[in-house]
Motif scaffolding. Structure first.
Motif, PDB file in Angstrom:
ATOM      1  N   ALA A   2      48.551  61.921  52.462  1.00 51.97           N
ATOM      2  CA  ALA A   2      47.915  61.629  51.173  1.00 51.97           C
ATOM      3  C   ALA A   2      48.892  60.893  50.273  1.00 51.97           C
ATOM      4  N   ASP A   4      49.417  59.343  46.330  1.00 55.50           N
ATOM      5  CA  ASP A   4      48.960  59.365  44.944  1.00 55.50           C
ATOM      6  C   ASP A   4      48.727  57.920  44.506  1.00 55.50           C
ATOM      7  N   GLU A   6      47.170  56.757  41.725  1.00 54.64           N
ATOM      8  CA  GLU A   6      47.229  56.438  40.293  1.00 54.64           C
ATOM      9  C   GLU A   6      48.454  55.601  39.937  1.00 54.64           C
ATOM     10  N   GLY A  44      42.150  57.200  41.484  1.00 53.76           N
ATOM     11  CA  GLY A  44      42.800  58.479  41.731  1.00 53.76           C
ATOM     12  C   GLY A  44      41.893  59.679  41.853  1.00 53.76           C
ATOM     13  N   ASP A  45      40.584  59.520  41.640  1.00 56.79           N
ATOM     14  CA  ASP A  45      39.671  60.655  41.654  1.00 56.79           C
ATOM     15  C   ASP A  45      39.193  60.941  43.073  1.00 56.79           C
ATOM     16  N   SER A  46      39.889  61.826  43.766  1.00 55.24           N
ATOM     17  CA  SER A  46      39.505  62.156  45.142  1.00 55.24           C
ATOM     18  C   SER A  46      38.366  63.171  45.192  1.00 55.24           C
ATOM     19  N   ALA A  47      38.140  63.897  44.102  1.00 52.48           N
ATOM     20  CA  ALA A  47      37.052  64.871  44.071  1.00 52.48           C
ATOM     21  C   ALA A  47      35.694  64.169  44.032  1.00 52.48           C
ATOM     22  N   ARG A  48      35.641  63.055  43.300  1.00 47.74           N
ATOM     23  CA  ARG A  48      34.412  62.254  43.203  1.00 47.74           C
ATOM     24  C   ARG A  48      34.769  60.796  43.506  1.00 47.74           C
ATOM     25  N   PRO A  49      34.797  60.419  44.776  1.00 49.05           N
ATOM     26  CA  PRO A  49      35.201  59.064  45.155  1.00 49.05           C
ATOM     27  C   PRO A  49      34.340  57.998  44.492  1.00 49.05           C
ATOM     28  N   THR A  50      34.996  56.942  44.022  1.00 46.72           N
ATOM     29  CA  THR A  50      34.303  55.876  43.297  1.00 46.72           C
ATOM     30  C   THR A  50      34.178  54.595  44.096  1.00 46.72           C
ATOM     31  N   ARG A  53      39.661  51.098  45.521  1.00 45.23           N
ATOM     32  CA  ARG A  53      40.791  51.196  46.438  1.00 45.23           C
ATOM     33  C   ARG A  53      41.951  50.358  45.943  1.00 45.23           C
TER      34      ARG A  53
END
Length: 93
Positions: A2, A4, A6, A44-50, A53
Protein backbone atom coordinates in the motif's frame (compact mmCIF):
# COMPACT_ATOMS: atom_id res chain seq x y z
CA UNK A 1 2.26 -2.92 -0.97
CA UNK A 2 0.00 0.00 0.00
CA UNK A 3 1.21 3.45 -0.95
CA UNK A 4 -0.01 6.68 0.60
CA UNK A 5 -1.14 8.57 -2.52
CA UNK A 6 -2.06 11.87 -0.85
CA UNK A 7 1.58 13.04 -0.76
CA UNK A 8 2.04 11.86 -4.37
CA UNK A 9 -0.96 13.93 -5.47
CA UNK A 10 0.32 16.95 -3.54
CA UNK A 11 3.83 16.56 -4.99
CA UNK A 12 2.41 16.31 -8.52
CA UNK A 13 0.34 19.49 -8.10
CA UNK A 14 3.29 21.36 -6.57
CA UNK A 15 5.58 20.17 -9.36
CA UNK A 16 3.10 21.40 -11.98
CA UNK A 17 2.80 24.76 -10.19
CA UNK A 18 6.59 25.11 -10.25
CA UNK A 19 6.70 24.33 -13.97
CA UNK A 20 3.98 26.86 -14.74
CA UNK A 21 5.80 29.51 -12.72
CA UNK A 22 9.11 28.69 -14.44
CA UNK A 23 7.41 29.13 -17.83
CA UNK A 24 5.69 32.37 -16.69
CA UNK A 25 2.24 30.85 -17.22
CA UNK A 26 -0.54 32.20 -15.03
CA UNK A 27 -3.09 29.60 -14.00
CA UNK A 28 -5.84 30.61 -11.56
CA UNK A 29 -6.80 26.93 -11.29
CA UNK A 30 -3.36 25.84 -10.10
CA UNK A 31 -3.05 28.90 -7.85
CA UNK A 32 -6.21 27.86 -5.99
CA UNK A 33 -5.35 25.77 -2.88
CA UNK A 34 -8.61 23.85 -3.29
CA UNK A 35 -7.16 22.04 -6.33
CA UNK A 36 -4.49 20.35 -4.21
CA UNK A 37 -6.98 19.57 -1.44
CA UNK A 38 -9.45 18.04 -3.89
CA UNK A 39 -6.97 15.72 -5.60
CA UNK A 40 -5.30 14.71 -2.34
CA UNK A 41 -8.72 13.75 -0.94
CA UNK A 42 -9.96 12.10 -4.14
CA UNK A 43 -6.81 10.05 -4.69
CA UNK A 44 -6.36 9.15 -1.03
CA UNK A 45 -9.84 7.91 -0.12
CA UNK A 46 -9.50 4.13 -0.12
CA UNK A 47 -12.74 3.64 1.84
CA UNK A 48 -14.78 5.18 -1.00
CA UNK A 49 -12.76 4.86 -4.23
CA UNK A 50 -13.28 7.75 -6.64
CA UNK A 51 -11.45 6.52 -9.71
CA UNK A 52 -8.73 9.13 -9.18
CA UNK A 53 -5.26 7.71 -9.74
CA UNK A 54 -1.81 9.20 -9.29
CA UNK A 55 0.97 7.67 -11.37
CA UNK A 56 4.66 8.46 -11.26
CA UNK A 57 7.64 7.33 -13.27
CA UNK A 58 11.17 7.49 -11.89
CA UNK A 59 14.50 7.41 -13.71
CA UNK A 60 17.70 6.93 -11.70
CA UNK A 61 15.78 7.62 -8.48
CA UNK A 62 14.42 11.01 -9.63
CA UNK A 63 10.90 11.78 -10.79
CA UNK A 64 10.78 11.75 -14.59
CA UNK A 65 7.01 12.02 -15.09
CA UNK A 66 3.83 12.19 -13.06
CA UNK A 67 0.14 12.37 -13.71
CA UNK A 68 -3.24 12.51 -12.06
CA UNK A 69 -5.86 10.53 -13.91
CA UNK A 70 -9.61 10.01 -13.56
CA UNK A 71 -10.91 6.53 -14.39
CA UNK A 72 -14.52 5.68 -15.14
CA UNK A 73 -15.66 2.32 -16.47
CA UNK A 74 -13.37 1.50 -19.43
CA UNK A 75 -12.01 5.03 -19.86
CA UNK A 76 -9.19 7.02 -18.29
CA UNK A 77 -8.57 10.75 -18.73
CA UNK A 78 -5.46 12.67 -17.77
CA UNK A 79 -6.14 15.77 -15.72
CA UNK A 80 -2.61 16.74 -14.70
CA UNK A 81 0.38 15.40 -16.61
CA UNK A 82 3.98 16.55 -16.61
CA UNK A 83 7.47 15.38 -17.22
CA UNK A 84 10.91 16.50 -16.16
CA UNK A 85 12.38 18.50 -19.02
CA UNK A 86 15.95 17.80 -17.88
CA UNK A 87 15.34 14.08 -18.54
CA UNK A 88 14.06 14.64 -22.09
CA UNK A 89 17.49 14.18 -23.70
CA UNK A 90 18.59 11.27 -21.53
CA UNK A 91 18.36 7.63 -22.49
CA UNK A 92 15.29 5.68 -21.49
CA UNK A 93 15.74 4.02 -18.10
Amino acid sequence: MAVDVEPLAADTIEWKRAQLKEQSIISPTFADPRLLAFFADAAGDSARPTGCRVMTLECDGAAAAAGIFIACKDHMASHVALRAFHNAQQAVC
